[in-house]
Design an enzyme around this catalytic site. Structure first.
Site, PDB file in Angstrom:
ATOM      1  N   LYS A   1      -4.921  -5.976   3.767  1.00  0.00           N
ATOM      2  CA  LYS A   1      -4.808  -4.747   2.765  1.00  0.00           C
ATOM      3  C   LYS A   1      -6.188  -4.485   1.958  1.00  0.00           C
ATOM      4  O   LYS A   1      -6.172  -3.446   2.034  1.00  0.00           O
ATOM      5  CB  LYS A   1      -3.757  -5.453   1.612  1.00  0.00           C
ATOM      6  CG  LYS A   1      -3.753  -4.574   0.355  1.00  0.00           C
ATOM      7  CD  LYS A   1      -3.447  -3.053   0.669  1.00  0.00           C
ATOM      8  CE  LYS A   1      -3.049  -2.283  -0.586  1.00  0.00           C
ATOM      9  NZ  LYS A   1      -3.801  -2.140  -1.558  1.00  0.00           N
TER      10      LYS A   1
ATOM     11  N   GLU B   1      -9.968   3.281   3.585  1.00  0.00           N
ATOM     12  CA  GLU B   1      -9.493   4.216   2.764  1.00  0.00           C
ATOM     13  C   GLU B   1     -10.614   5.002   2.146  1.00  0.00           C
ATOM     14  O   GLU B   1     -11.063   6.044   1.939  1.00  0.00           O
ATOM     15  CB  GLU B   1      -8.518   3.536   1.706  1.00  0.00           C
ATOM     16  CG  GLU B   1      -8.138   4.864   0.796  1.00  0.00           C
ATOM     17  CD  GLU B   1      -7.380   4.047  -0.330  1.00  0.00           C
ATOM     18  OE1 GLU B   1      -6.178   3.249   0.216  1.00  0.00           O
ATOM     19  OE2 GLU B   1      -7.275   4.184  -1.487  1.00  0.00           O
TER      20      GLU B   1
ATOM     21  N   SER C   1       0.924  -0.960  -0.095  1.00  0.00           N
ATOM     22  CA  SER C   1      -0.025   0.054  -0.048  1.00  0.00           C
ATOM     23  C   SER C   1       0.890   1.326  -0.178  1.00  0.00           C
ATOM     24  O   SER C   1       1.891   1.310   0.675  1.00  0.00           O
ATOM     25  CB  SER C   1      -0.717  -0.091   1.147  1.00  0.00           C
ATOM     26  OG  SER C   1      -1.488   1.298   1.554  1.00  0.00           O
TER      27      SER C   1
ATOM     28  N   HIS D   1      -7.798  -2.480   4.774  1.00  0.00           N
ATOM     29  CA  HIS D   1      -6.790  -1.102   4.389  1.00  0.00           C
ATOM     30  C   HIS D   1      -7.766  -0.131   3.420  1.00  0.00           C
ATOM     31  O   HIS D   1      -8.067   0.834   3.758  1.00  0.00           O
ATOM     32  CB  HIS D   1      -5.696  -1.291   4.375  1.00  0.00           C
ATOM     33  CG  HIS D   1      -4.992  -0.133   3.779  1.00  0.00           C
ATOM     34  ND1 HIS D   1      -5.057   0.326   2.635  1.00  0.00           N
ATOM     35  CD2 HIS D   1      -4.345   0.861   4.433  1.00  0.00           C
ATOM     36  CE1 HIS D   1      -4.274   1.610   2.268  1.00  0.00           C
ATOM     37  NE2 HIS D   1      -3.646   1.940   3.469  1.00  0.00           N
ATOM     38  N   ASN D   2      -8.017  -0.789   2.300  1.00  0.00           N
ATOM     39  CA  ASN D   2      -8.594  -0.253   1.330  1.00  0.00           C
ATOM     40  C   ASN D   2      -9.948   0.402   1.298  1.00  0.00           C
ATOM     41  O   ASN D   2     -10.522   1.293   1.143  1.00  0.00           O
ATOM     42  CB  ASN D   2      -8.579  -0.906  -0.092  1.00  0.00           C
ATOM     43  CG  ASN D   2      -7.263  -1.086  -0.697  1.00  0.00           C
ATOM     44  OD1 ASN D   2      -6.184  -0.675   0.284  1.00  0.00           O
ATOM     45  ND2 ASN D   2      -7.132  -1.214  -1.927  1.00  0.00           N
TER      46      ASN D   2
END
Ligand code: 2AM
Length: 511
Positions: A214, A221, A142, A217-218
């Site tokens: 991940k 985001e 990332s 995380h996105n």
């Protein structure tokens, strides 16, 4: 370089691949590179020779066999090729690249998928490869192009043995943060790698754990960005503030609890004048339709599959979907009427309230993301360390923020924390900000401004803290039409009841 062989190889020389290669070379590793289209590899090597201080450590190969033979064993080969597989049965370019590689590899060699692969595909690939005697790591990368070049946040999943082999390189190239403040060191320069500080990578867990984290995380985001957009929209619509004025507000916010990469880039974006017309701010000329690549959707579908109320993350995905219906919205805006925006006095106070609404909603959004990971680990048999995960989110990645230091501390103090909102620090912050948060959401509703992220986060907060929800009535409805049974408040859990609900007296319709 050992015995004339490269330390690592990388396949897939789009921008992320190229930048990861340069990052590794900057840190002293020799990297063999290969690309399906040879001319791209040749162009990259030429670019390195002309521009990069570490060019001698980047070695191009046109033939896959030569590429494989050039790497020291056990080989470490990073794939950064376009991944599209979602279901465990889907096969894509990552699988194709692995198929082509396998006949050329030795047992014990390690393939590292650094793309945005779906965790289901990563679980399958890890199983298939380890069964054949190879190692496989699915690593989230990332930080976008700049992160890949100078220090990403790296989230590897795979066997501890494979991780041990990759660890020195991954730790060297990952972003670094000041251990005290949690702030990332960002004094980037090609050929001058950052070596001080705590590294933003850790072994996340087995097989698909890295790609799952991940993905979350996105998802975070998505909601982080949507929250900022709603704060911007409220200042614009309710207070009539210009982009330039708002840039100053975001700049100020970036010095406080909201200090983060996304607030920082918003500050920059809002002050940018339109270079084409030389009149006004560029953001006002950007069409209001958002794209998406799918990781926010994956996070939301996983939340639905696992039964976790990540409602704000899902709202952030839907907000992008709604934005994409531009033509429909333009047509509807002429037909569906809402309230007139009333002039609001007390600008300073409202800006402060919007800040608090953004901050509280952000706490809820992270609580949802971490709650989702906590459920996923049960489903997939992982043991995730949330303190470590929050720690590696502090630098390199898109959601990096001062706030993550507090999340790190929360999970370090209590690794079994059930929900981030229950941590003493975050609880206090929510209590401190909630009056302003409620005021902002009410004002948005009364003035007809859509704030799905602010509102859904508040609904999550109020729902989570509700001792009683109206699900008693809901379950009764289910029992009424489908005999789905219900539990009682005055008998132990696990006992199920059903009644033939008597028909209440209803007014008779006249014939
Ligand atoms: P290309 O340059 O030959 O298109 C991102 O798209 C990267 O993935 C590019 O380096 C691209 O190679 C590579 N890629 C896409 N599909 C691929 C495939 N089927 N096999 C190998 N590489 C592929």
């Amino acid at each position: 370089m050992s015995n004339g062989k490269s330390d690592i190889g990388l396949i897939g020389l789009a921008v992320m691949g190229q930048n990861l290669v340069l990052n590794m070379a900057d840190h002293g590793y020799t990297v063999s590179v290969f690309n399906r289209t040879t001319s791209k590899m040749e162009d990259f090597i030429k670019h390195c020779q002309e521009n990069e201080p570490s060019a001698e450590r980047v070695v191009g190969h046109a033939e896959l066999k030569d590429f494989v033979d050039s790497i020291a064993t056990p080989r470490k080969i990073v794939l950064l090729v376009k991944s599209t597989a979602v279901l465990p049965t889907d096969r894509d370019a990552v699988d194709k690249s692995i198929e082509q590689l396998l006949p050329l590899l030795d047992k014990g060699d390690i393939i590292i998928d650094g793309g945005n692969s779906n965790w289901n595909a990563t679980i399958r690939r890890e199983k298939e490869l380890t069964e054949q005697g190879y190692e496989f790591i699915g690593s989230g990368v990332s930080g976008g192009e700049l992160g890949a070049r100078f220090g990403p946040s790296l989230m590897p999943g795979g066997s501890p043995k494979a991780w041990k082999s990759l660890k020195p390189i991954w730790e060297a190239i990952a972003a670094k943060v000041d251990p005290k403040s949690g702030k990332a060191y960002e004094d980037y320069a090609a050929g001058k790698p950052i070596t001080k500080g705590e590294t933003c990578t850790t072994h996340i867990g087995p097989d698909g754990a890295g790609h799952y984290v991940k993905m979350v995380h996105n998802g975070i985001e998505y909601i982080d960005m949507q929250l900022i957009c709603e704060a911007y929209n409220l200042m614009k619509t309710l207070l009539g503030m210009s982009a330039g004025e708002m840039s100053k507000v975001f700049g100020k916010w970036n010095k406080g609890v909201l200090d983060s990469y996304l607030i920082e880039i918003t500050t920059d974006i809002l002050q940018q004048k339109d270079p084409a017309t030389k009149r006004g701010f560029l953001v006002d000329k950007v069409l209001d339709t958002a794209g998406q690549k799918g990781t926010g959707k994956w996070t939301s579908t996983s939340a639905l599959d696992l039964g976790i109320p990540a409602n704000s993350i899902a709202e952030a995905v839907f907000a992008r979907c709604l934005s994409a219906l531009k033509d429909e919205r333009v047509a509807a805006s002429k037909k569906l009427k809402g309230p007139k925006v009333k002039e609001i006095k007390g600008k300073k106070k409202l800006v402060e309230a919007i800040h608090d609404a953004l901050y509280s909603s952000k706490i809820c959004a992270y609580a949802q993301g971490f709650q989702l990971m906590a459920e996923a680990q049960k489903e997939y048999g992982w043991k995730l360390n949330f303190g470590e995960i929050a720690k590696i989110f502090r630098g390199g990645c898109i959601i990096r923020a001062r706030f993550l230091q507090k999340i790190t501390e929360a999970y370090q103090k209590n690794p079994d924390l059930q929900n981030l909102m229950l941590d003493p620090f975050f609880k206090k912050e929510l209590h401190r900000c909630q009056e302003n948060w409620r005021k902002v959401v009410s004002l948005a509703v009364l003035n007809g401004v859509s704030t799905p992220a602010f509102s859904s986060a508040l609904a999550y907060f109020d729902g989570y803290r509700a001792k009683v929800l109206p699900a008693n009535l809901l379950q009764a409805q289910r029992d009424y039409f489908g005999a789905h049974t219900y539990e009682r408040t005055d008998t132990p859990r696990g006992q199920f009841f059903h009644v033939d609900w008597p028909k209440a007296d209803r007014p008779q319709l006249k014939a």
